[in-house]
Design a protein around this motif. Sequence first.
Motif, short mmCIF file in Angstrom:
data_model
loop_
_atom_site.label_atom_id
_atom_site.label_comp_id
_atom_site.label_asym_id
_atom_site.label_seq_id
_atom_site.Cartn_x
_atom_site.Cartn_y
_atom_site.Cartn_z
N LEU A 205 1.28 4.33 -2.91
CA LEU A 205 1.22 5.78 -2.69
C LEU A 205 2.52 6.45 -3.11
O LEU A 205 2.50 7.57 -3.63
N LYS B 68 0.83 -1.22 0.00
CA LYS B 68 0.00 0.00 0.00
C LYS B 68 0.86 1.26 0.00
O LYS B 68 0.60 2.21 -0.75
N THR B 69 1.90 1.30 0.84
CA THR B 69 2.77 2.47 0.89
C THR B 69 3.54 2.63 -0.42
O THR B 69 3.74 3.75 -0.92
N TYR C 18 2.74 9.45 -5.77
CA TYR C 18 3.37 10.71 -5.36
C TYR C 18 4.55 11.06 -6.25
O TYR C 18 4.71 12.19 -6.72
N PHE D 105 -5.62 9.50 2.91
CA PHE D 105 -5.55 8.06 2.73
C PHE D 105 -5.25 7.42 4.09
O PHE D 105 -4.23 7.70 4.70
N THR E 179 3.70 13.04 5.74
CA THR E 179 3.54 12.10 4.62
C THR E 179 4.77 12.12 3.72
O THR E 179 5.26 11.06 3.30
N ASP F 25 -4.40 4.02 5.95
CA ASP F 25 -3.88 2.67 5.71
C ASP F 25 -4.24 1.79 6.90
O ASP F 25 -3.79 2.02 8.03
N TYR G 67 -1.98 9.21 5.51
CA TYR G 67 -1.21 9.93 4.51
C TYR G 67 -2.09 11.05 3.96
O TYR G 67 -3.20 10.80 3.46
#
Length: 330
Positions: free
Chosen positions: A31, A27-28, A35, A107, A55, A109, A90
């Motif tokens: 992102l 998931k990270t 980004y 977001f 973030t 998580d 985030y």
Amino acid sequence: MFSRILQPLVKKQTLKVTMLGHAGVGKTSLLCAMYDQFDRIIGKTNLQLTPDDDTKTILDQRLKQLKESAQQNSIKIRGGLESTTTARTYNFDLGKTGVTPSIELQFQDYPGDYCVNENLQEVEKFIKESVSIIIAIDTPALIENNSQWHEELNQPQVIYDLFKSSFADLDSPKLVIFAPVKCEKYLRESTGENQLVTTIQEKYSNLLSFFRSDALVPHVAVVMTPVETLGSVDFSRVEEDQNHQPIFYFRKPNPNLFYEPKNSDQPLRYLLRFLLKLHLQKRKMSFLELIFMMLDRDKTFLNAMSEFSNGCRNNGAFTIFQGANLLTIN
């Protein structure tokens, strides 16, 4: 006096997105790719996406790890890179380029192990307040070795149970995004794309059937948007360690490739397209009403969102399972 009256109208509005998936599933990393690639992907679209300080610190650290991994010819992953075992937030500002942002994208998580027992009510509440829920899926665990590691690493039953409780008496539209990651190998050719689609349909059949129930089908759009979070590596093989836990191996098909994520824009494109459709339908929803008011006032921002959302892919493994009417803008 007049400025105080206007102040609530220009206040930045928060749009919540829930991210579900086992700790370490990616998931990270998803992102991070969004980004890192956003400015390059949007081209001349008049939008900017900016993380807040906390973030940015987290994503810059993870981005450094990802880029270092992408420099290696082979990668060994034991349950993902550094995994998140607690809830984490985030925040990104979304607005017109060079203008004070109008929307904050939040977001949240939630790792699978967090979505049980004493934390369940917290997760359910956030889902109810979210316009979209993203389900990150470890693709090799889903497909390889007859899906041997799917239940443990993707926790489909935990996610299914969570939706059953969170979507009870649903009174506002939701966008559900299946986001397979570590999927580079399967997007190289049409047979792999077809395999990914059919395996998602098979392994998440209970959840997809639930979304198609009479009570939910008018309110829930469901799409799949695979994200290549490294872009430069393919799954190679999986082995078990001495504790019978999986170790996934990845390799570069071309040693000259490095960190080059692909399709990281697609979840955000679908999210904005869904939001625009709700706005055009004049849906009466308290948690989106101020955002809709802001879009009515700011036509240039509305047009920028519309232009960006036109890039939604709907071919190959990019699939609308349900709710095309909630995503079609005439």
